[in-house]
Write a protein that holds these residues in place. Sequence first.
Motif, PDB file in Angstrom:
ATOM      1  N   LEU A 103     -46.327   8.108 -27.738  1.00 21.23           N
ATOM      2  CA  LEU A 103     -46.395   9.436 -28.365  1.00 21.23           C
ATOM      3  C   LEU A 103     -45.613  10.473 -27.562  1.00 21.23           C
ATOM      4  O   LEU A 103     -45.308  11.552 -28.054  1.00 21.23           O
ATOM      5  CB  LEU A 103     -47.861   9.904 -28.473  1.00 21.23           C
ATOM      6  CG  LEU A 103     -48.789   8.987 -29.265  1.00 21.23           C
ATOM      7  CD1 LEU A 103     -50.221   9.450 -29.125  1.00 21.23           C
ATOM      8  CD2 LEU A 103     -48.382   8.953 -30.729  1.00 21.23           C
ATOM      9  N   HIS A 104     -45.324  10.133 -26.288  1.00 17.56           N
ATOM     10  CA  HIS A 104     -44.556  11.015 -25.406  1.00 17.56           C
ATOM     11  C   HIS A 104     -45.124  12.436 -25.346  1.00 17.56           C
ATOM     12  O   HIS A 104     -44.406  13.413 -25.496  1.00 17.56           O
ATOM     13  CB  HIS A 104     -43.078  11.076 -25.827  1.00 17.56           C
ATOM     14  CG  HIS A 104     -42.432   9.721 -25.763  1.00 17.56           C
ATOM     15  ND1 HIS A 104     -42.296   9.018 -24.585  1.00 17.56           N
ATOM     16  CD2 HIS A 104     -41.916   8.937 -26.738  1.00 17.56           C
ATOM     17  CE1 HIS A 104     -41.726   7.862 -24.834  1.00 17.56           C
ATOM     18  NE2 HIS A 104     -41.495   7.783 -26.128  1.00 17.56           N
ATOM     19  N   VAL A 105     -46.445  12.527 -25.209  1.00 15.63           N
ATOM     20  CA  VAL A 105     -47.056  13.848 -25.034  1.00 15.63           C
ATOM     21  C   VAL A 105     -46.792  14.264 -23.587  1.00 15.63           C
ATOM     22  O   VAL A 105     -47.130  13.527 -22.655  1.00 15.63           O
ATOM     23  CB  VAL A 105     -48.583  13.800 -25.305  1.00 15.63           C
ATOM     24  CG1 VAL A 105     -49.203  15.174 -25.060  1.00 15.63           C
ATOM     25  CG2 VAL A 105     -48.853  13.330 -26.721  1.00 15.63           C
ATOM     26  N   SER A 106     -46.190  15.449 -23.408  1.00 13.36           N
ATOM     27  CA  SER A 106     -45.729  15.793 -22.064  1.00 13.36           C
ATOM     28  C   SER A 106     -46.906  15.987 -21.102  1.00 13.36           C
ATOM     29  O   SER A 106     -47.934  16.564 -21.459  1.00 13.36           O
ATOM     30  CB  SER A 106     -44.863  17.053 -22.098  1.00 13.36           C
ATOM     31  OG  SER A 106     -45.672  18.165 -22.364  1.00 13.36           O
ATOM     32  N   GLN A 107     -46.732  15.468 -19.927  1.00 11.09           N
ATOM     33  CA  GLN A 107     -47.696  15.574 -18.822  1.00 11.09           C
ATOM     34  C   GLN A 107     -49.077  15.012 -19.129  1.00 11.09           C
ATOM     35  O   GLN A 107     -50.027  15.293 -18.405  1.00 11.09           O
ATOM     36  CB  GLN A 107     -47.834  17.035 -18.373  1.00 11.09           C
ATOM     37  CG  GLN A 107     -46.555  17.537 -17.760  1.00 11.09           C
ATOM     38  CD  GLN A 107     -46.547  19.055 -17.673  1.00 11.09           C
ATOM     39  OE1 GLN A 107     -47.482  19.726 -18.107  1.00 11.09           O
ATOM     40  NE2 GLN A 107     -45.503  19.600 -17.106  1.00 11.09           N
ATOM     41  N   MET A 108     -49.216  14.274 -20.221  1.00 10.74           N
ATOM     42  CA  MET A 108     -50.518  13.643 -20.481  1.00 10.74           C
ATOM     43  C   MET A 108     -50.696  12.527 -19.441  1.00 10.74           C
ATOM     44  O   MET A 108     -49.761  11.775 -19.187  1.00 10.74           O
ATOM     45  CB  MET A 108     -50.536  13.054 -21.886  1.00 10.74           C
ATOM     46  CG  MET A 108     -51.819  12.306 -22.193  1.00 10.74           C
ATOM     47  SD  MET A 108     -51.855  11.733 -23.893  1.00 10.74           S
ATOM     48  CE  MET A 108     -50.624  10.449 -23.895  1.00 10.74           C
ATOM     49  N   ARG A 109     -51.895  12.487 -18.857  1.00  9.21           N
ATOM     50  CA  ARG A 109     -52.119  11.435 -17.880  1.00  9.21           C
ATOM     51  C   ARG A 109     -53.122  10.417 -18.401  1.00  9.21           C
ATOM     52  O   ARG A 109     -54.281  10.757 -18.652  1.00  9.21           O
ATOM     53  CB  ARG A 109     -52.627  12.026 -16.563  1.00  9.21           C
ATOM     54  CG  ARG A 109     -51.461  12.261 -15.598  1.00  9.21           C
ATOM     55  CD  ARG A 109     -51.901  13.031 -14.409  1.00  9.21           C
ATOM     56  NE  ARG A 109     -52.146  14.423 -14.742  1.00  9.21           N
ATOM     57  CZ  ARG A 109     -52.660  15.316 -13.897  1.00  9.21           C
ATOM     58  NH1 ARG A 109     -53.007  14.937 -12.686  1.00  9.21           N
ATOM     59  NH2 ARG A 109     -52.827  16.566 -14.260  1.00  9.21           N
ATOM     60  N   LEU A 110     -52.653   9.187 -18.576  1.00  6.49           N
ATOM     61  CA  LEU A 110     -53.535   8.114 -19.044  1.00  6.49           C
ATOM     62  C   LEU A 110     -54.002   7.317 -17.835  1.00  6.49           C
ATOM     63  O   LEU A 110     -53.192   6.900 -17.010  1.00  6.49           O
ATOM     64  CB  LEU A 110     -52.773   7.187 -19.979  1.00  6.49           C
ATOM     65  CG  LEU A 110     -52.504   7.729 -21.381  1.00  6.49           C
ATOM     66  CD1 LEU A 110     -51.511   6.841 -22.104  1.00  6.49           C
ATOM     67  CD2 LEU A 110     -53.803   7.802 -22.168  1.00  6.49           C
ATOM     68  N   VAL A 111     -55.318   7.139 -17.755  1.00  6.85           N
ATOM     69  CA  VAL A 111     -55.876   6.380 -16.637  1.00  6.85           C
ATOM     70  C   VAL A 111     -56.641   5.191 -17.222  1.00  6.85           C
ATOM     71  O   VAL A 111     -57.466   5.370 -18.124  1.00  6.85           O
ATOM     72  CB  VAL A 111     -56.839   7.262 -15.805  1.00  6.85           C
ATOM     73  CG1 VAL A 111     -57.446   6.471 -14.650  1.00  6.85           C
ATOM     74  CG2 VAL A 111     -56.117   8.499 -15.283  1.00  6.85           C
ATOM     75  N   GLY A 112     -56.348   4.001 -16.746  1.00  4.74           N
ATOM     76  CA  GLY A 112     -57.036   2.804 -17.237  1.00  4.74           C
ATOM     77  C   GLY A 112     -57.801   2.142 -16.106  1.00  4.74           C
ATOM     78  O   GLY A 112     -57.272   2.005 -15.000  1.00  4.74           O
ATOM     79  N   VAL A 113     -59.051   1.748 -16.375  1.00  5.69           N
ATOM     80  CA  VAL A 113     -59.787   0.977 -15.372  1.00  5.69           C
ATOM     81  C   VAL A 113     -60.287  -0.312 -16.010  1.00  5.69           C
ATOM     82  O   VAL A 113     -60.586  -0.346 -17.202  1.00  5.69           O
ATOM     83  CB  VAL A 113     -60.997   1.752 -14.777  1.00  5.69           C
ATOM     84  CG1 VAL A 113     -60.548   2.987 -14.035  1.00  5.69           C
ATOM     85  CG2 VAL A 113     -62.027   2.105 -15.837  1.00  5.69           C
ATOM     86  N   ASP A 114     -60.360  -1.342 -15.211  1.00  2.27           N
ATOM     87  CA  ASP A 114     -60.888  -2.627 -15.688  1.00  2.27           C
ATOM     88  C   ASP A 114     -61.573  -3.325 -14.523  1.00  2.27           C
ATOM     89  O   ASP A 114     -61.184  -3.148 -13.362  1.00  2.27           O
ATOM     90  CB  ASP A 114     -59.767  -3.509 -16.257  1.00  2.27           C
ATOM     91  CG  ASP A 114     -60.308  -4.586 -17.189  1.00  2.27           C
ATOM     92  OD1 ASP A 114     -60.239  -4.394 -18.420  1.00  2.27           O
ATOM     93  OD2 ASP A 114     -60.844  -5.603 -16.694  1.00  2.27           O
TER      94      ASP A 114
END
Length: 281
Positions: A59-70
């Motif tokens: 989506l290229h949302v600017s400065q969005m930070r996605l954090v994934g944990v597993d």
Amino acid sequence: MATGFIDELTSPTVKYLRERWWNEAFTEFLTETLRPRAGNRILDVGCGEGIAEVQLGRLHVSQMRLVGVDLMIERVIVARHETAAHNQRGLFACSDACHLPFRDGIFDSTFCVAVLQHISDVEMAIRDFARVTRVGGRVVAVEPDNSARYSYSSTPAGRRAFEMSTPFFSALAAARGEAMEAAIGPKLPTLFAACGIEPLEVRLFPVSQTQLGAPPDEVWRRRHDVVEQVIDQAPNDDVRNLGREYLTALDAYAAEARKAGSSFVEIQHTMLFATVGQKTE
Ligand SMILES: C[S@@+](CC[C@H](N)C(=O)[O-])C[C@H]1O[C@@H](n2cnc3c(N)ncnc32)[C@H](O)[C@@H]1O
């Protein structure tokens, strides 16, 4: 036949969602409900191999930070690799959904897909989702009802194999002390409300698979190998014996399917329940 998609004969849960599930409609739903904005921090709990990060990253949302944990480090490593290979950014860490290593209210939204079905204390996990999400932020959980899966086979041995799969996987889970809530999906709104998350919407996503004509040998080989591996790791003789009977039934099913040829039919169907909520307190 994509038996890595949903296959009651090899797993008691909806295990392999991957690309088959993450279609455009589902990504659109998540985007609509998570409402990513510039500068937002979004947490994906039980991120697996990072498919959500790749899809949402598009989506290229600017400065969005996605954090994934597993919980599994191997998955975290693949997720890191996958996002980098797609030229996208994501921060990944190894963590338990019930003990998230983040401070209160740090995320604008938190979500999980097919993860709570693997957790014994679901309420504890949802409380932690609520804790790390800011007031007014979204919490979205997408989970199946593994007690309500539909299956059909045109051959008697197939119907027998489907019948035997549930007691086998249940005995295995009981022996391993993994008492998961099979019907978690429809219970999410009540659990959300108990954890300070106002339920806003429940959307159902059907997941179906149909096979017309006998599946190729590789499908049967995979089914056989998965179950054989489970038997090899079975915690006691009762489960092992049940497993061997089940494996015999599976092999008989393979033989009957080959014989049935083009008249063979197998149908599997399940449902994912997507619950959208808003952190209220
Ligand atoms: C069916 S996969 C779904 C992966 C991903 N959400 C997707 O949609 O492709 C379930 C994931 O939950 C992770 N998981 C299971 N129990 C967990 C826990 N207690 N804490 C964090 N992750 C967990 C598993 O390691 C696995 O990667």
